[in-house]
Design a protein around this motif. Structure first.
Motif, PDB file in Angstrom:
ATOM      1  N   LEU A  35       3.385 -17.719  -9.835  1.00 19.99           N
ATOM      2  CA  LEU A  35       4.365 -16.682  -9.514  1.00 19.99           C
ATOM      3  C   LEU A  35       4.906 -16.047 -10.792  1.00 19.99           C
ATOM      4  CD1 LEU A  35       5.986 -15.246  -7.302  1.00 19.99           C
ATOM      5  CD2 LEU A  35       7.693 -17.044  -7.503  1.00 19.99           C
ATOM      6  N   GLU A  36       5.131 -16.850 -11.821  1.00 18.53           N
ATOM      7  CA  GLU A  36       5.613 -16.318 -13.097  1.00 18.53           C
ATOM      8  C   GLU A  36       4.590 -15.371 -13.712  1.00 18.53           C
ATOM      9  OE1 GLU A  36       7.325 -17.889 -17.380  1.00 18.53           O
ATOM     10  OE2 GLU A  36       5.916 -19.134 -16.265  1.00 18.53           O
ATOM     11  N   ALA A  37       3.309 -15.756 -13.678  1.00 21.95           N
ATOM     12  CA  ALA A  37       2.267 -14.895 -14.233  1.00 21.95           C
ATOM     13  C   ALA A  37       2.158 -13.597 -13.442  1.00 21.95           C
ATOM     14  CB  ALA A  37       0.927 -15.627 -14.225  1.00 21.95           C
ATOM     15  N   ALA A  38       2.306 -13.686 -12.130  1.00 25.64           N
ATOM     16  CA  ALA A  38       2.192 -12.490 -11.299  1.00 25.64           C
ATOM     17  C   ALA A  38       3.348 -11.527 -11.510  1.00 25.64           C
ATOM     18  CB  ALA A  38       2.112 -12.889  -9.829  1.00 25.64           C
ATOM     19  N   LEU A  39       4.528 -12.035 -11.798  1.00 22.54           N
ATOM     20  CA  LEU A  39       5.700 -11.170 -11.913  1.00 22.54           C
ATOM     21  C   LEU A  39       5.998 -10.725 -13.345  1.00 22.54           C
ATOM     22  CD1 LEU A  39       8.121 -12.929  -9.444  1.00 22.54           C
ATOM     23  CD2 LEU A  39       6.786 -10.861  -9.067  1.00 22.54           C
TER      24      LEU A  39
ATOM     25  N   ARG B  32       9.228  -5.886  -9.222  1.00 20.09           N
ATOM     26  CA  ARG B  32       9.396  -5.912  -7.778  1.00 20.09           C
ATOM     27  C   ARG B  32       8.399  -6.899  -7.194  1.00 20.09           C
ATOM     28  NH1 ARG B  32      13.092  -3.999  -4.832  1.00 20.09           N
ATOM     29  NH2 ARG B  32      11.643  -3.367  -3.233  1.00 20.09           N
ATOM     30  N   MET B  33       8.808  -7.600  -6.148  1.00 21.69           N
ATOM     31  CA  MET B  33       7.967  -8.598  -5.501  1.00 21.69           C
ATOM     32  C   MET B  33       7.467  -8.071  -4.166  1.00 21.69           C
ATOM     33  SD  MET B  33      10.123 -12.083  -6.053  1.00 21.69           S
ATOM     34  CE  MET B  33      11.808 -11.535  -6.183  1.00 21.69           C
ATOM     35  N   ASP B  34       6.278  -8.521  -3.770  1.00 20.40           N
ATOM     36  CA  ASP B  34       5.850  -8.260  -2.405  1.00 20.40           C
ATOM     37  C   ASP B  34       6.407  -9.385  -1.520  1.00 20.40           C
ATOM     38  OD1 ASP B  34       4.243 -10.449  -2.922  1.00 20.40           O
ATOM     39  OD2 ASP B  34       2.359  -9.347  -2.889  1.00 20.40           O
ATOM     40  N   TYR B  35       6.082  -9.356  -0.232  1.00 17.75           N
ATOM     41  CA  TYR B  35       6.707 -10.305   0.684  1.00 17.75           C
ATOM     42  C   TYR B  35       6.339 -11.752   0.366  1.00 17.75           C
ATOM     43  CZ  TYR B  35       8.364 -12.516   4.916  1.00 17.75           C
ATOM     44  OH  TYR B  35       9.019 -13.342   5.789  1.00 17.75           O
ATOM     45  N   ARG B  36       5.081 -12.022   0.048  1.00 13.36           N
ATOM     46  CA  ARG B  36       4.659 -13.399  -0.275  1.00 13.36           C
ATOM     47  C   ARG B  36       5.380 -13.925  -1.505  1.00 13.36           C
ATOM     48  NH1 ARG B  36      -1.854 -13.582   0.388  1.00 13.36           N
ATOM     49  NH2 ARG B  36      -1.866 -13.916   2.631  1.00 13.36           N
ATOM     50  N   GLN B  37       5.465 -13.095  -2.518  1.00 16.69           N
ATOM     51  CA  GLN B  37       6.152 -13.498  -3.740  1.00 16.69           C
ATOM     52  C   GLN B  37       7.632 -13.719  -3.463  1.00 16.69           C
ATOM     53  OE1 GLN B  37       5.086 -10.165  -6.150  1.00 16.69           O
ATOM     54  NE2 GLN B  37       3.231 -11.135  -6.927  1.00 16.69           N
ATOM     55  N   TYR B  38       8.221 -12.874  -2.626  1.00 18.86           N
ATOM     56  CA  TYR B  38       9.627 -13.014  -2.270  1.00 18.86           C
ATOM     57  C   TYR B  38       9.871 -14.344  -1.567  1.00 18.86           C
ATOM     58  CZ  TYR B  38      13.910 -12.378   0.417  1.00 18.86           C
ATOM     59  OH  TYR B  38      15.136 -12.560   0.989  1.00 18.86           O
ATOM     60  N   ARG B  39       9.002 -14.703  -0.628  1.00 19.67           N
ATOM     61  CA  ARG B  39       9.152 -15.976   0.093  1.00 19.67           C
ATOM     62  C   ARG B  39       9.007 -17.156  -0.873  1.00 19.67           C
ATOM     63  NH1 ARG B  39      12.261 -16.051   3.481  1.00 19.67           N
ATOM     64  NH2 ARG B  39      11.469 -18.050   4.138  1.00 19.67           N
ATOM     65  N   ALA B  40       8.061 -17.085  -1.806  1.00 23.68           N
ATOM     66  CA  ALA B  40       7.890 -18.153  -2.796  1.00 23.68           C
ATOM     67  C   ALA B  40       9.127 -18.257  -3.693  1.00 23.68           C
ATOM     68  CB  ALA B  40       6.642 -17.893  -3.644  1.00 23.68           C
ATOM     69  N   ALA B  41       9.690 -17.123  -4.070  1.00 21.40           N
ATOM     70  CA  ALA B  41      10.893 -17.133  -4.902  1.00 21.40           C
ATOM     71  C   ALA B  41      12.079 -17.708  -4.131  1.00 21.40           C
ATOM     72  CB  ALA B  41      11.217 -15.724  -5.393  1.00 21.40           C
ATOM     73  N   CYS B  42      12.175 -17.402  -2.838  1.00 25.52           N
ATOM     74  CA  CYS B  42      13.274 -17.954  -2.022  1.00 25.52           C
ATOM     75  C   CYS B  42      13.175 -19.474  -1.926  1.00 25.52           C
ATOM     76  CB  CYS B  42      13.253 -17.338  -0.628  1.00 25.52           C
ATOM     77  SG  CYS B  42      13.960 -15.693  -0.595  1.00 25.52           S
ATOM     78  N   ARG B  43      11.952 -19.992  -1.814  1.00 26.87           N
ATOM     79  CA  ARG B  43      11.780 -21.446  -1.797  1.00 26.87           C
ATOM     80  C   ARG B  43      12.140 -22.042  -3.152  1.00 26.87           C
ATOM     81  NH1 ARG B  43       7.297 -19.937   1.168  1.00 26.87           N
ATOM     82  NH2 ARG B  43       5.929 -20.078  -0.628  1.00 26.87           N
ATOM     83  N   LEU B  44      11.877 -21.298  -4.203  1.00 24.12           N
ATOM     84  CA  LEU B  44      12.123 -21.770  -5.561  1.00 24.12           C
ATOM     85  C   LEU B  44      13.602 -21.698  -5.939  1.00 24.12           C
ATOM     86  CD1 LEU B  44      10.173 -22.829  -7.695  1.00 24.12           C
ATOM     87  CD2 LEU B  44      10.029 -20.545  -8.616  1.00 24.12           C
ATOM     88  N   VAL B  45      14.353 -20.822  -5.294  1.00 25.41           N
ATOM     89  CA  VAL B  45      15.779 -20.662  -5.590  1.00 25.41           C
ATOM     90  C   VAL B  45      16.535 -21.963  -5.374  1.00 25.41           C
ATOM     91  CG1 VAL B  45      17.890 -19.587  -4.710  1.00 25.41           C
ATOM     92  CG2 VAL B  45      15.945 -18.185  -5.268  1.00 25.41           C
TER      93      VAL B  45
END
Length: 128
Positions: A66-70, A7-20
C-alpha cells in the motif's frame, strides 16, 4: 513545489481503514492528537486522501504494498510473480518481498536438480 496529496481508490481506502486501527493515536474512531477537549474523528479513517502525517510516517510502512502504491508511484515496480506493486531495493528487483523468498527457494532447487543431473550424466555414483 507543493507535494500532491495521493488519492486512493476503494481497495486502497479499505486497506488504509484496516490499518488505521494500528495507529497509536486511534481511540474508538477518534484521534488523540486532534483532541482539544472534545473528541475529533480520525481524519484518515474517513478520507480518500492521505492527510495525517503520523499515519504516513509511522503506520503506512506496516503495509509495504500500500505504501508503494500511494507514495512511490514513480519508483514502484510490478512483481512478475503475483502482479502486486512493490518498491525495489535495487534496479534488478523483479519480485515483491513476499514472492522473493519463495522464488529464491524454487531457483535453488532447480539449480541443484540440474547440478545432480549433470553428475549422473557423467556416470558418477556414490561409493558403497
Amino acid at each position: 513545489m507543493k507535494d500532491k496529496i495521493p488519492r486512493m481508490d476503494y481497495r486502497q481506502y479499505r486497506a488504509a481503514c484496516r490499518l488505521v486501527h494500528e495507529c497509536c493515536n486511534y481511540d474508538n474512531g477518534n484521534c488523540i492528537l486532534l483532541d482539544n477537549g472534545e473528541p475529533c474523528v480520525c481524519v484518515q479513517s474517513i478520507s480518500y486522501s492521505l492527510l495525517c502525517r503520523w499515519f504516513i510516517a509511522a503506520v503506512l510502512p506496516l503495509d509495504g504494498k500500500l505504501e508503494a502504491a500511494l507514495l512511490h508511484r514513480a519508483d514502484r515496480k510490478r512483481c512478475t510473480e503475483c502482479g502486486g506493486y512493490f518498491l525495489p531495493k535495487s534496479n534488478r528487483g523483479k519480485y515483491c518481498p513476499d514472492c522473493a523468498g519463495r522464488m529464491k527457494r524454487i531457483r535453488a532447487a532447480q539449480r541443484k536438480r540440474k547440478q545432480r543431473d549433470k553428475c549422473h550424466a557423467l556416470g558418477y555414483s556414490k561409493p558403497p
